[in-house]
Design an enzyme around this catalytic site. Sequence first.
Site, PDB file in Angstrom:
ATOM      1  N   GLY A 176       0.842  -1.212   0.000  1.00  0.00           N
ATOM      2  CA  GLY A 176       0.000   0.000   0.000  1.00  0.00           C
ATOM      3  C   GLY A 176       0.866   1.246   0.000  1.00  0.00           C
ATOM      4  N   GLY A 215       4.752   1.179  -0.460  1.00  0.00           N
ATOM      5  CA  GLY A 215       5.397   0.774  -1.708  1.00  0.00           C
ATOM      6  C   GLY A 215       5.552  -0.725  -1.831  1.00  0.00           C
ATOM      7  N   GLY A 269      -2.589  -2.338  -7.348  1.00  0.00           N
ATOM      8  CA  GLY A 269      -1.855  -3.598  -7.406  1.00  0.00           C
ATOM      9  C   GLY A 269      -1.777  -4.136  -8.831  1.00  0.00           C
ATOM     10  CG  ASP A 270      -5.282  -5.210 -10.805  1.00  0.00           C
ATOM     11  OD1 ASP A 270      -4.859  -6.233 -10.216  1.00  0.00           O
ATOM     12  OD2 ASP A 270      -6.470  -4.868 -10.782  1.00  0.00           O
TER      13      ASP A 270
END
Lengths: 314, 314
Positions: free
Chosen positions: B228, B231, B257-258
Site C-alpha cells: 500500500g 510501496g 496492485g494491478d
Amino acid sequence: MILTVTLNAALDVTYQVPRLRPGEVHRVAGVHERPGGKGVNVARVLHGLNEPVLATGLVGGGTGAAIRTLLGEIRHSFVDIAGISRRTTVVVDGSSTTGFWEPGPEVSGPEWESFVAHYAALLRISRVVVLSGSLPPGLPVDAYARLIELARSVEVPVVLDASGEPLAAGVAAGPDIVKPNAHELAIMSGMAVGAFEAGAVELVEAEAVAAADAVRDGGRTAVVASLGPHGLVASTGDGRWHARPAAALTGNPTGAGDAAVAALAFGLAYRVPWPQRLADAVGLSGAAVLNPVAGTISQTDYARLRRAADVREV
Amino acid sequence: MILTVTLNAALDVTYQVPRLRPGEVHRVAGVHERPGGKGVNVARVLHGLNEPVLATGLVGGGTGAAIRTLLGEIRHSFVDIAGISRRTTVVVDGSSTTGFWEPGPEVSGPEWESFVAHYAALLRISRVVVLSGSLPPGLPVDAYARLIELARSVEVPVVLDASGEPLAAGVAAGPDIVKPNAHELAIMSGMAVGAFEAGAVELVEAEAVAAADAVRDGGRTAVVASLGPHGLVASTGDGRWHARPAAALTGNPTGAGDAAVAALAFGLAYRVPWPQRLADAVGLSGAAVLNPVAGTISQTDYARLRRAADVREV
C-alpha cells in the site's frame, strides 16, 4: 386471458450479505435472480392462481434474455429493443433490505411504434389489460394514455398502476380502474403529501375517500387506492368502500400492490362485484406480504385473509 | 506480446447515488459498466502504455458478451462457458465506495480443459504470462499451478497475483514473480496477519523483507510484495529492494496492485533491471491511485512518479 404490460421490465437481483457496511467490500454469498417490473409481478400472481395470463413489454440485451428465460412457465411475448433492460438490485442482510433501481434502457421512437403494433394485435385475444410501472427513458409521457385509448377502442377494460406524469396522463384517457398508492393519491387529488401516513384509520378513511372521489370526479374510472396497512379505499360508479385486513401483517410489503392489481384485473375479467373484488385484493396483498419472495403467494394464506377481510361501504 | 489470464472475468458496474442509506431504495442516476477482473485491469494498463497485450480467460452469458464488447480496442480471446460471468457492483456516494462482489459462474471440467488447450496455443505467441485474480467456482485449486507448469515447459515467464490456496499451490509450481499484498505475504510467510498494517516504515520494511525471503526460500521465484502506501519490497535472486513513492498519495487504491503487476510483466518481457522495474511499478501504481477510474493512468503522472520513486537495496 389477462394481458400485463411491463414497459420497463427488470431483472430483480437479490444479494445476501451478512451485514451491509457502507464503505466496505462485500463478497456476496448468495445471488438470486428473477424477472421483475410491476407488470411481470402481476403476471406471476395471476399465473400462480392458474389464471390465463400473457406478459408483454420491452426487453433488451443480456438482461432481457435473462428475463425471458427466467419467466419459465409464465407465458410472455416481449418486443426486443437495442438497449439493455435494467437491473434492480436488492441487498438483504439480517436486519435491512436496501434497493438500487437502475433507470432502464433508452427506447427509440421506432421501437415504441413496434411495441404499439404488437400490443394492438395482443388486445384482440385479451379480456383485460394491466398497465403497470415506470416508463423507460425515451418513451412519451402519454405512452399509457395511448395504450388505454387503443384498449378502449376495442372495448378491452384496463387497470392502470403508475406514478407521476404518465399516471396523470393515463387517468385522463379513462382507464376502467386506476390504483394509486397513498402518495400518488395525495398528489393527484391536490392534498398535502403525507396526509395519509399519520393519524387514525378513521381519519385516513375519510381523507382517502374524499381524495379518491376527487380523482374520480364523477367519471368512468374507478379509483382504488392502496393505503398499506390500512387496506384499500375505492371510489366507483357503484359506490364507495373501505376494505381492510383483519389484522396487521408483518413481512415483505414489496409486491403487495402488484397482488392487489392482480385481484382487480381478475375482478374486471369476471365482473366480480366490488365488495368481493376488494376482499380478494386485500387477501392477495396480505398473502404477498406474508411471503418472503415478492409476487409469490400461498393459496392457504390467500383464502384465509380474503375471508377475514373487513369490507364496508362508506 | 504479454498474455493476461482472467479466469473469473467480471463486469464492473458503478452506481452513483447521492447517499447510500441502508434499508432504503435508491434510484440510481448514473450506471457505468466496464470489463474487469484483475487480469483485465492489467491488460488495460499495458494497452494504455501501447504495449502489445492479449486478454484471455473465461466468459459466459449476457455479462460475458458485455465484457467482450466493452473491451473495445484491447485485444482479447476468451473461452466461452455456459455459466454467466459475475458482476462486481460498486456503489459510490459523495463520501464512500461500497462494493458487492458476486462469486462467479460454475465452470465445468470440460470447459476448464478447453481453456487449458486454448491457453497452451496462446503461449506460443506470448513473451510473458500474467495470471491474476480469483478462481471461479468449479476450478481445481491447482489451476494456476497447472498454467504455470505449461508456461515453464515452453519457457514463457509468469507473474502470479492471486490469494489463498490457489496462490499457495501456484507458488509451489515456481512462477518467475509472485506479487502478494501485505495480507497474503503475512499468511504465506506464517507471520501474524496485521503485522504490516501498523508501525513505522522501517519496521514494516524489516518485517516485510524477512517475510518475502521466507516465501522465496532461496528458490527461483522473485517475491514482490505490495504494501500500500509503503510501496513494494522485493526478494529476488539478484538482491533485495524496497521501493517507495516519494510522497503519500490520496485517491482510488483500487487497481494500484494491478498497475504494479503490469510493470512487473513489462519488466520481465524486456529484462528491465530490478531497481528500474520496481520504480516503474511504484510509478504506475501511484498513477493508478491518482486516477478516479481504476486501471487507467495518466502518462504524465506515471513519468513523474517513476522518477520520484525511492528505490533502495536492503
